[in-house]
Design an enzyme around this catalytic site. Structure first.
Site, PDB file in Angstrom:
ATOM      1  N   LYS A   1       3.264  -7.131  -2.249  1.00 18.17           N
ATOM      2  CA  LYS A   1       3.474  -8.397  -1.550  1.00 18.17           C
ATOM      3  C   LYS A   1       4.283  -9.390  -2.398  1.00 18.17           C
ATOM      4  O   LYS A   1       4.904 -10.304  -1.863  1.00 18.17           O
ATOM      5  CB  LYS A   1       2.140  -8.991  -1.123  1.00 18.17           C
ATOM      6  CG  LYS A   1       1.497  -8.141  -0.027  1.00 18.17           C
ATOM      7  CD  LYS A   1       0.302  -8.766   0.618  1.00 18.17           C
ATOM      8  CE  LYS A   1      -0.128  -7.957   1.828  1.00 18.17           C
ATOM      9  NZ  LYS A   1      -0.606  -6.600   1.468  1.00 18.17           N
TER      10      LYS A   1
HETATM   11  C1  LIG Z   1      -0.692  -5.510   2.340  1.00 18.58           C
HETATM   12  C2  LIG Z   1      -0.774  -4.168   1.711  1.00 18.58           C
HETATM   13  C3  LIG Z   1      -0.502  -2.978   2.419  1.00 18.58           C
HETATM   14  C4  LIG Z   1      -0.187  -2.970   3.907  1.00 18.58           C
HETATM   15  O1  LIG Z   1       1.054  -3.556   4.233  1.00 18.58           O
HETATM   16  P1  LIG Z   1       1.355  -4.021   5.727  1.00 18.58           P
HETATM   17  O2  LIG Z   1       2.651  -4.733   5.654  1.00 18.58           O
HETATM   18  O3  LIG Z   1       0.216  -4.928   6.111  1.00 18.58           O
HETATM   19  O4  LIG Z   1       1.405  -2.809   6.588  1.00 18.58           O
HETATM   20  C5  LIG Z   1      -0.551  -1.771   1.736  1.00 18.58           C
HETATM   21  N1  LIG Z   1      -0.879  -1.721   0.430  1.00 18.58           N
HETATM   22  C6  LIG Z   1      -1.157  -2.828  -0.294  1.00 18.58           C
HETATM   23  C7  LIG Z   1      -1.541  -2.684  -1.726  1.00 18.58           C
HETATM   24  C8  LIG Z   1      -1.108  -4.087   0.315  1.00 18.58           C
HETATM   25  O5  LIG Z   1      -1.398  -5.193  -0.404  1.00 18.58           O
END
Ligand SMILES: *Cc1c(COP(=O)(O)O)cnc(C)c1O
Length: 464
Positions: free
Chosen positions: A110
């Site tokens: 993120k």
């Molecule tokens: C948020 C997240 C995901 C999922 O991503 P999306 O965009 O919600 O599909 C997968 N792995 C980690 C470590 C995350 O923080």
């Protein structure tokens, strides 16, 4: 480039307005009016670019209301504190490729989007002389990435609520050890749902919301999707350079944000560059049921797993894909979203062939997740976190032999040390960013799960 709503209810607007609006005023999500395309000649010119240069080129296709020099500076600043010079390096791990998306300050993918979003917010506010107060609830990961995205930024205060004692200790410390004066952590005596309900109620008070310029930082912001499109193109270029014309991507999926960025990248690139997107879910499998038989329906409650950032009921970015599935017809999206709000279910079986052109999917069980971490470690001496392991397992099951598959690694294994320890029987070594967290000073307000009290606290500490 102008942007419209998936529900067709707004006049086209520019990128900067899109970023500040978040959710469209008609309740829909914002999307480009038309998707640009990248031809082979352009791709050829781009394929040796360092990550930041490629990011500038890709963003420039979608942003025409920020001067190129300024956009360049924003990109440069956003990736300056990543710990790997390639930002999202790709490595061969056994039969698959792994693209590591966890070299940002909070060690999860993120960061790639939220570092950029924080800088864009600050830039837009500086030019308008405005301010904003961001408020959000987190069960762990998103909160720290959001805090690191805006810490120390002018014109922005951020308030993040988390359930006291119910996140992992590392996750709480990642948030509370950020001491910048614009960061406010609130630990609520209650559950994540209590925290989220408080945030919802605060946003529901429109007078309060308008007065304090409250903003959200959740995954529906278009700028986040856009930032993520870049690494799909980067990953493709890496393998193209070694002779492959076509690749698959495997994406551990929760809210459909990351994989939707993959869908956009697939549409931007020449046909066939990205063959298919492997949509990997944990036991919360609404999206796997959708790809498998067109059944998009909530299962009742969330099942807690060792990949908590994918423990979702409904996927907040799915509506963006629905817009393309419906041939860019906002009225049909609107009707579907109404049906879904009433019944918790959509029957999309008639679109299955169309869906299959872009996606295959598999749900990976808890046991398989742990086994995959153990097997990949034993065989390839590579440590996956549980989210990334879900993607790798789905890839091993579903990839065809004609082309390579790039698995997205979305978090550093040390962030989810308990699950990894279960798989390999020992503790995971903490990277420098996490190693001394416990010894750092921390700051956090512990409060009852009471809207009135939280609101009062926010009001006292908000920018105005
Ligand atoms: C948020 C997240 C995901 C999922 O991503 P999306 O965009 O919600 O599909 C997968 N792995 C980690 C470590 C995350 O923080």
């Amino acid at each position: 480039m102008r942007y419209i709503s998936t529900r067709g209810g707004i006049e086209p607007i520019g990128f900067k307005e899109v970023v500040m609006m978040g959710l469209a005023r008609d309740g829909g999500l914002l999307l480009p009016q038309t998707l640009p395309s990248i031809d082979r000649a352009k791709l050829n010119a781009w394929r040796n670019l360092p990550y930041q240069y490629l990011a500038l080129e890709v963003l420039s296709l979608f942003v025409d209301d920020i001067p190129r020099l300024d956009l360049d500076a924003l990109v440069e600043q956003s990736y300056s504190n990543f710990s790997h010079p390639q930002i999202t390096p790709v490595r061969k791990v056994g039969d698959v490729y792994v693209m590591e998306l966890f070299h940002g300050p909070t060690l999860a993918f993120k960061d790639i989007a939220l570092q950029l979003l924080g800088n864009i917010f600050e830039y837009i506010l500086a030019s308008s002389g405005g301010f904003m107060n961001i408020i959000g609830a987190t069960s762990g990961d998103t909160g720290s990435a959001a805090i690191y995205g805006v810490r120390g930024k002018k014109g922005i205060n951020i308030f993040i609520l988390h359930p006291d004692g119910r996140t992992s200790p590392i996750q709480a410390l990642q948030m509370t050890t950020v001491l910048d004066p614009n960061v406010f952590n609130i630990a609520v005596r209650g559950t994540f749902d209590d925290a989220q309900a408080i945030v919802k109620e605060i946003f529901g008070d429109l007078e309060f919301k308008d007065k304090l310029h409250l903003g959200a930082i959740n995954s529906i912001n278009w700028a986040r999707v856009l930032a993520q499109v870049v690494y799909y193109i980067y990953g493709y270029c890496k393998l193209w350079k070694t002779g492959f014309q076509s690749v698959d991507f495997s994406v551990p999926t929760g809210n459909f944000g990351d994989i939707f960025a993959g869908f956009v990248a697939k549409r931007l690139l020449p046909d066939g560059c990205i063959n298919r997107l492997i949509l990997a879910t944990n036991e919360n499998d609404i999206l796997t049921r959708f790809v498998g038989n067109g059944d998009y329906s909530t299962a009742g409650s969330v099942t807690p797993t060792s990949s908590p950032s994918m423990d979702i009921q409904i996927a907040s970015n799915f509506e963006r894909y629905l817009y393309y599935l419906h041939g860019e017809d906002g009225a049909r999206v609107n009707a579907d979203m109404e049906t879904f709000a009433e019944t918790g279910r959509l029957d999309l079986a008639e679109y299955q062939q169309k869906v299959a052109v872009d996606f295959v999917s598999r749900s990976v069980s808890e046991q398989e997740t742990i086994t995959t971490i153990a097997e990949v470690y034993a065989r390839d001496n590579y440590l996956l976190d549980p989210h990334s392991a879900v993607g790798v397992k789905a890839a091993l099951e579903l990839a065809d032999k004609e082309r390579p598959v790039i698995c997205l690694a979305t978090a550093h294994p040390a962030k989810f040390g308990d699950a990894v320890k279960k798989a390999i029987g020992r503790d995971v070594e903490l990277p420098p960013a996490l190693a001394d967290l416990e010894n750092r000073e921390s700051r956090c307000e512990i409060m009852d799960a009471d809207v009135g009290k939280v609101k009062k606290y926010v009001q006292q500490h908000a920018l105005a």
